[in-house]
Design an enzyme around this catalytic site. Structure first.
Site, PDB file in Angstrom:
ATOM      1  N   LYS A 242      -5.974   6.548 -20.025  1.00 33.26           N
ATOM      2  CA  LYS A 242      -6.052   7.038 -21.419  1.00 33.26           C
ATOM      3  C   LYS A 242      -4.641   6.642 -22.390  1.00 33.26           C
ATOM      4  O   LYS A 242      -4.429   5.370 -21.959  1.00 33.26           O
ATOM      5  CB  LYS A 242      -6.580   8.277 -21.392  1.00 33.26           C
ATOM      6  CG  LYS A 242      -7.461   8.638 -20.743  1.00 33.26           C
ATOM      7  CD  LYS A 242      -8.635   7.829 -20.439  1.00 33.26           C
ATOM      8  CE  LYS A 242      -9.885   8.546 -19.657  1.00 33.26           C
ATOM      9  NZ  LYS A 242     -10.983   7.565 -19.484  1.00 33.26           N
TER      10      LYS A 242
ATOM     11  N   ARG B 272       0.772  -1.194  -0.086  1.00 28.85           N
ATOM     12  CA  ARG B 272       0.212   0.172  -0.093  1.00 28.85           C
ATOM     13  C   ARG B 272       0.824   1.229   0.183  1.00 28.85           C
ATOM     14  O   ARG B 272       0.351   2.320  -0.414  1.00 28.85           O
ATOM     15  CB  ARG B 272      -1.002  -0.070   1.170  1.00 28.85           C
ATOM     16  CG  ARG B 272      -2.131   1.267   1.285  1.00 28.85           C
ATOM     17  CD  ARG B 272      -3.320   0.859   2.056  1.00 28.85           C
ATOM     18  NE  ARG B 272      -2.875   0.089   3.219  1.00 28.85           N
ATOM     19  CZ  ARG B 272      -2.566   0.805   4.338  1.00 28.85           C
ATOM     20  NH1 ARG B 272      -2.065   1.831   4.459  1.00 28.85           N
ATOM     21  NH2 ARG B 272      -2.536  -0.136   5.628  1.00 28.85           N
TER      22      ARG B 272
ATOM     23  N   ASP C 289      -4.459  18.928 -15.133  1.00 28.52           N
ATOM     24  CA  ASP C 289      -4.896  17.556 -15.769  1.00 28.52           C
ATOM     25  C   ASP C 289      -4.321  17.706 -17.107  1.00 28.52           C
ATOM     26  O   ASP C 289      -4.856  18.157 -18.273  1.00 28.52           O
ATOM     27  CB  ASP C 289      -6.310  17.710 -15.653  1.00 28.52           C
ATOM     28  CG  ASP C 289      -6.916  16.225 -16.099  1.00 28.52           C
ATOM     29  OD1 ASP C 289      -6.140  15.548 -16.979  1.00 28.52           O
ATOM     30  OD2 ASP C 289      -7.964  15.950 -15.662  1.00 28.52           O
TER      31      ASP C 289
ATOM     32  N   TYR D  99     -13.004  17.762 -17.462  1.00 24.52           N
ATOM     33  CA  TYR D  99     -13.530  16.446 -17.142  1.00 24.52           C
ATOM     34  C   TYR D  99     -14.790  16.351 -16.250  1.00 24.52           C
ATOM     35  O   TYR D  99     -14.501  16.847 -15.016  1.00 24.52           O
ATOM     36  CB  TYR D  99     -12.747  15.533 -16.937  1.00 24.52           C
ATOM     37  CG  TYR D  99     -13.201  13.961 -16.781  1.00 24.52           C
ATOM     38  CD1 TYR D  99     -13.780  13.443 -17.667  1.00 24.52           C
ATOM     39  CD2 TYR D  99     -12.933  13.509 -15.443  1.00 24.52           C
ATOM     40  CE1 TYR D  99     -14.519  12.246 -17.466  1.00 24.52           C
ATOM     41  CE2 TYR D  99     -13.548  12.152 -15.333  1.00 24.52           C
ATOM     42  CZ  TYR D  99     -14.221  11.459 -16.182  1.00 24.52           C
ATOM     43  OH  TYR D  99     -14.653  10.353 -15.975  1.00 24.52           O
TER      44      TYR D  99
END
Ligand code: PLP
Length: 383
Positions: free
Chosen positions: A203, A53, A178, A105
């Site tokens: 993407k 983690r 972004d 987005y």
């Protein structure tokens, strides 16, 4: 790990940073699935890893490559682009102020609006790239983050990163970009003054539409970055090792895929702009796009895979999308295969996206085939 400093970024990506596995001499970076890492008899962790983690050798290489591609100091992988984006905002204190673009987005925008409505932080949405509106919205001492998305998904609005950084830094806030649509191949926001870059690695970074992943890359190892690292580890917003391994594999062809998609997108945009039955084409590579000059300065080697266009009515948009044969009618973007989506119904009431807009994600197929497909669909779905 062997990381020569004098080679091009495309070489670093193709070789996943180079070198081979010291234990086995394997050329392909290994997938390390182990969650725990063994201590030495004295209780230390000689391998530098404790628990997956927090860190994992498979994340390490992928993060190191991403940091090199963005000219950043460090990168962190997340379980999705949304996990990366929301982690940035979760490091804010109550009462902190965020400025974000009106066109971005939509899931990030709606998450921000929801969090602000619950009093998590204060939020102002301003028109993308409007410097006067940004100056008016900034609250020195309270504004912590100015969020930028360029080109914006799906309306392809361009924001001047360097100018935004100058205005934002003067008010004591930080710029987060972004850069999902541009990728580090076409744009390096940290070089232009941004403090942090965010990617939906789902993407083009991965490129094969088979991994959900996100990433943040920082310009500096500073206190806000330490808070982000702490948030990721303690909220467990990490990517699993298998996804990180797939992502690294995808990134090895990043430069080829991004260049080819951008080349195809440019040809598709030009063909649509010439088509008598298309009302408008939104693509920063077209000379009459309002952001063309800025995009030309801050992007190198192309303008990205998203081409949006308008066809008059929502009904016609639906019919054109339904008549396409090569463009698959599906959400997402940045894969090797081309996709089409009628966006406004997806985003719902209040969206700034026009009702008749179709978003294309242009892949790496033959450009002539893609253009022929669009022509037949526009003819089938005549006005
Ligand atoms: N940012 C942009 C520009 C996106 O297009 C997306 C997803 O479409 C995201 C962020 C969210 O990424 P993810 O779907 O990996 O959570």
């Amino acid at each position: 790990m062997d990381t020569p400093s004098d080679v091009k970024r495309s070489t670093l990506a193709a070789q996943a940073l180079g070198g081979s596995d010291p234990a086995t001499r394997a050329v392909v970076p290994p997938l390390v699935a182990s969650a725990p890492y063994e201590r030495a008899p004295d209780g230390t962790y000689p391998g530098g890893h404790t628990y997956t983690r927090d860190q994992n050798p498979t994340y390490d290489r992928c993060e190191a490559l991403l940091a090199r591609l963005e000219d950043g100091r460090e990168a962190l992988l997340f379980g999705s682009g949304m996990a990366a984006a929301t982690t940035v905002f979760e490091t804010l204190a109550p009462g902190d102020h965020v400025v974000a673009p009106a066109e971005m987005y939509w899931t990030i925008r709606s998450w921000l609006q929801h969090a602000a409505s619950r009093g998590r932080f204060e939020l102002d949405l301003v028109p993308n790239g409007d410097h006067d509106a940004l100056r008016r919205a900034l609250r020195p001492g309270a504004t912590r983050i100015v969020w930028v998305e360029t080109p914006s998904n799906p309306t392809c609005v361009i924001t001047d990163i360097a100018a935004t950084a100058e205005i934002t830094h003067a008010a004591g806030a930080r710029v987060v970009v972004d850069s999902t649509v541009a990728t580090p191949v076409l744009c390096r926001p940290l070089r232009l003054g941004a403090d942090l870059v965010m990617h939906s690695a789902t993407k083009q970074l991965n490129g094969h539409s088979d991994v959900l992943a996100g990433a943040l890359v920082t310009a500096r190892d500073d206190e806000p970055w330490a808070r982000i690292r702490h948030e990721r580890a303690n909220r467990g917003a990490v990517l699993g090792p298998f996804e990180a391994w797939l992502l690294l594999r995808g990134m090895r062809t990043l430069f080829l895929r991004v260049a080819r998609s951008a080349e195809n997108a440019q040809q598709v945009a030009e063909a649509l702009a010439r088509h008598p039955d298309v009302d408008a084409v939104l693509y920063p590579g077209l000379p009459d796009h309002p952001g063309h000059a800025i995009a030309g300065r801050q992007m190198q080697g192309g303008f990205g895979p998203i081409v949006s266009f308008r066809v008059g009515t929502a009904d016609r948009a639906r019919r054109v999308a339904g008549a396409l044969r090569l463009f698959r009618n599906a959400t997402s973007l940045g894969g090797v295969e081309s996709l089409v989506e009628h966006r406004a119904p997806v985003e719902g009431p209040g969206t700034p996206v026009p009702a008749d807009l179709l978003r294309l994600s242009v892949g790496i197929e033959d450009a002539g085939d893609l253009i022929a497909d669009l022509e037949q669909a526009l003819a089938t779905a005549a006005r």
